[in-house]
Structures are given as C-alpha cells and as structure tokens.
Design a protein around this motif. Sequence first.
Motif, short mmCIF file in Angstrom:
data_model
loop_
_atom_site.label_atom_id
_atom_site.label_comp_id
_atom_site.label_asym_id
_atom_site.label_seq_id
_atom_site.Cartn_x
_atom_site.Cartn_y
_atom_site.Cartn_z
N LYS A 171 13.05 1.10 84.44
CA LYS A 171 12.67 1.56 85.77
C LYS A 171 11.87 2.86 85.69
O LYS A 171 10.95 3.08 86.49
N ASP A 172 12.23 3.73 84.72
CA ASP A 172 11.50 4.99 84.59
C ASP A 172 10.04 4.76 84.20
O ASP A 172 9.14 5.49 84.63
N VAL A 173 9.80 3.71 83.39
CA VAL A 173 8.42 3.38 83.01
C VAL A 173 7.64 2.91 84.25
O VAL A 173 6.50 3.32 84.47
N SER A 174 8.28 2.08 85.05
CA SER A 174 7.65 1.62 86.29
C SER A 174 7.28 2.80 87.18
O SER A 174 6.16 2.88 87.70
N ASN A 175 8.22 3.73 87.36
CA ASN A 175 7.97 4.89 88.21
C ASN A 175 6.85 5.77 87.67
O ASN A 175 6.01 6.27 88.42
N ALA B 299 15.33 -9.80 76.46
CA ALA B 299 15.68 -8.78 77.44
C ALA B 299 15.40 -9.25 78.86
O ALA B 299 14.29 -9.71 79.15
N PRO B 300 16.37 -9.13 79.78
CA PRO B 300 16.14 -9.57 81.17
C PRO B 300 15.12 -8.69 81.86
O PRO B 300 15.06 -7.48 81.64
N GLY B 301 14.31 -9.29 82.71
CA GLY B 301 13.25 -8.57 83.38
C GLY B 301 13.73 -7.78 84.59
O GLY B 301 14.75 -8.09 85.21
N LEU B 302 12.97 -6.75 84.93
CA LEU B 302 13.25 -5.90 86.08
C LEU B 302 12.69 -6.56 87.34
O LEU B 302 11.54 -6.99 87.36
N GLY B 303 13.52 -6.64 88.38
CA GLY B 303 13.08 -7.24 89.64
C GLY B 303 12.76 -6.20 90.69
O GLY B 303 13.14 -5.02 90.57
N TYR B 304 12.08 -6.64 91.75
CA TYR B 304 11.70 -5.72 92.82
C TYR B 304 11.63 -6.49 94.14
O TYR B 304 11.02 -7.56 94.21
N ALA B 305 12.29 -5.97 95.16
CA ALA B 305 12.27 -6.60 96.48
C ALA B 305 12.61 -5.57 97.54
O ALA B 305 13.48 -4.72 97.34
N ARG B 306 11.92 -5.63 98.68
CA ARG B 306 12.16 -4.74 99.82
C ARG B 306 12.16 -3.26 99.42
O ARG B 306 12.96 -2.46 99.88
N GLY B 307 11.24 -2.91 98.51
CA GLY B 307 11.09 -1.51 98.14
C GLY B 307 12.13 -0.98 97.18
O GLY B 307 12.23 0.23 96.98
N ALA B 308 12.92 -1.86 96.56
CA ALA B 308 13.98 -1.41 95.66
C ALA B 308 14.01 -2.29 94.42
O ALA B 308 13.64 -3.47 94.45
N TYR B 309 14.48 -1.71 93.31
CA TYR B 309 14.61 -2.47 92.08
C TYR B 309 15.83 -3.38 92.16
O TYR B 309 16.83 -3.06 92.82
N VAL B 310 15.75 -4.52 91.48
CA VAL B 310 16.84 -5.50 91.43
C VAL B 310 17.17 -5.78 89.98
O VAL B 310 16.28 -6.08 89.18
N THR B 311 18.45 -5.67 89.63
CA THR B 311 18.89 -5.98 88.26
C THR B 311 20.08 -6.92 88.31
O THR B 311 20.97 -6.78 89.16
N ALA B 312 20.09 -7.86 87.39
CA ALA B 312 21.21 -8.81 87.34
C ALA B 312 22.52 -8.10 87.03
O ALA B 312 23.57 -8.44 87.57
#
Length: 308
Positions: free
Chosen positions: A80-84, A144-157
């Motif tokens: 998530k830090d890389v995304s940001n 490695a499971p992928g990082l998700g994104y929905a409604r302006g927030a990250y989603v993780t399994a």
Amino acid sequence: MSDIDPRSLRNAFGTFMTGVTVVTAHDPDGNPIGFTANSFTSVSLDPPLVLVCIANSSSNYAAFEQAGGFAVNVLAEDQKDVSNTFARPVEDRFAAVRWQQGPQGSPVFEGVSAWFDCSMHNRVAAGDHLILIGRVEAFETSPAPGLGYARGAYVTAAAEAEALTQGAKLIVSALIEHEGKVLLMGNGQGKLTLPETRVGKEGASAALARLIAETGVEAEPGFIYSVFEDEAREHQHISFLCQSAGGTPAKGAFTQLSQTTLMDIADAAVCTMLERFASESRIGNFGVYYGNQIRGQVRPVATGSKGA
C-alpha cells in the motif's frame, strides 16, 4: 458533461473493485517514471495485449505518450505504501521501492504479485485520458495476493478474514493449486479433503500461514474464494485460493479434479466449491462465494477498471 456530475460519476466508478498497479517507463532522458493506476486490464491473449489509462493532466503524460513501451506492476497486499508513493507528487518515487530493468527495458518491482513488461502496441485518445495498449514481451507472477481497491479504500483478503474471526467458530481451508491440480489429503475415513484448521486466538491470517506451512509446499495466501456458514457442523468456513510455487506435500498430493475425485470429497459443501473451481479454472474467471453450505451467491472477482 451537461447532465452528469463528475464527482458522482467518479464515486459510481469506484464501486467496482479493482486491483492496484504502478505503471512505469523511462522519460526521454532515461530517468524512471511511474504512476499508480487501477485502470489496468487484459485485452487479448493472441497477441498478448494489456491496456492502462493515463490522465491528460498527468505530469507523466508527455513521456508516456512518446515511450516505446511500459511495464505494469501489480501490487501485492503489503505494498500500500508503494501505491501511495506513486500516487503523490514525491520527488524520488523510485527511492521507496526495489526495482530493476525488465527484459523489455521498463522498470519492474520486487515483491509484486505480477509484472508485465510491454512494448507499445497502440495509443488511443479517449476523452480526458490516453489509453496505452501494450504488447506483453515478458512477464513474471508470484503467489503473493494482490492489493484491491474499492470506494476510495484499499481491500485485502487478510483484513476481511480477520474481521470474520470475531464471533462464531471458524474453520480456514487452503485451496492450493499447482499446474491445474489441487492439494487434497485423506481424512482418515477413506475420503478426501482440503487442508483445513480451526482458527484460534492467533486469528485467521496466522492460522492460514500455519496451515500452509504444515502442507510442506511453497505457497502464499491468496484471495478469499468462499465464505459460508456450515449449520450442520456449527461453524463458519473461509477457504483461500492459494497458488503454489512447487514443493512436495508433507501430506496428500496434488490431484486433478476429475468427476471421480470429486465423488471422493468428504464434505458436500467443499465438493460443490471444488466443482465450481474446476469450472472457473477452465475459463480463467473466478468468483467469491458467500452464503451457507446449501445456497448463496457468487460474486465476480474484478480484474480491472477505467481509472486515472
């Protein structure tokens, strides 16, 4: 957009859950450049094509418009830090990530779920974005499971699983796939089952990690594949779809999901789940099941979306 509010439309687009990527290339001076994007999607297998969109207002627009290729780095849950970093005007974005030149020449990151190094196939102007269509020249994937994104927030399994640990008795199982086969083991009564364990105080993520370690194979926790309440056994069941990188199982074996094999599955609900997995594997389109051991809904797993 005369009758459509841009902010409301963007919010509506945001309801579609996507993955998170960082798209990279080099500017005319050879410096690495990149931006965070959730507008990534596959286009074609033959030829192998992918696309991503970049906003006309992006500071990287001119460089990507002229680039001879680009790479798409599919971020893992712990990035998530890389995304940001790549979504903000940081002076040296690449100082925050380990990377190297891909086979085609664009920067590819370490620790990602996958990367695709592409030559430029086409560019298409579309409204306030430019669509970059790349031909995949090289790629690499990991469990490695992928990082998700929905409604302006990250989603993780993992986060979703932890939330489900509150309350009912919880069983976690691992649907570990390798080269089209699934790891199955005996239940001691002549039937087959997935590796599974009861979740204790350590939580679902730790229980899953322990369960995978006990199988003796190399695999990473993937996304949640099925969540159901088993009223007959009085517990809640979460099954994770995990990709194996290899190894010899300590127990059981990787087995093709033939009709004969499915008839030997001990638990009827697990058998139904494996039948669905066998069917979805043939078309490469997976969903997540929510319900109980008898009935429920399958929601598609998103692979990409229009974005900035």
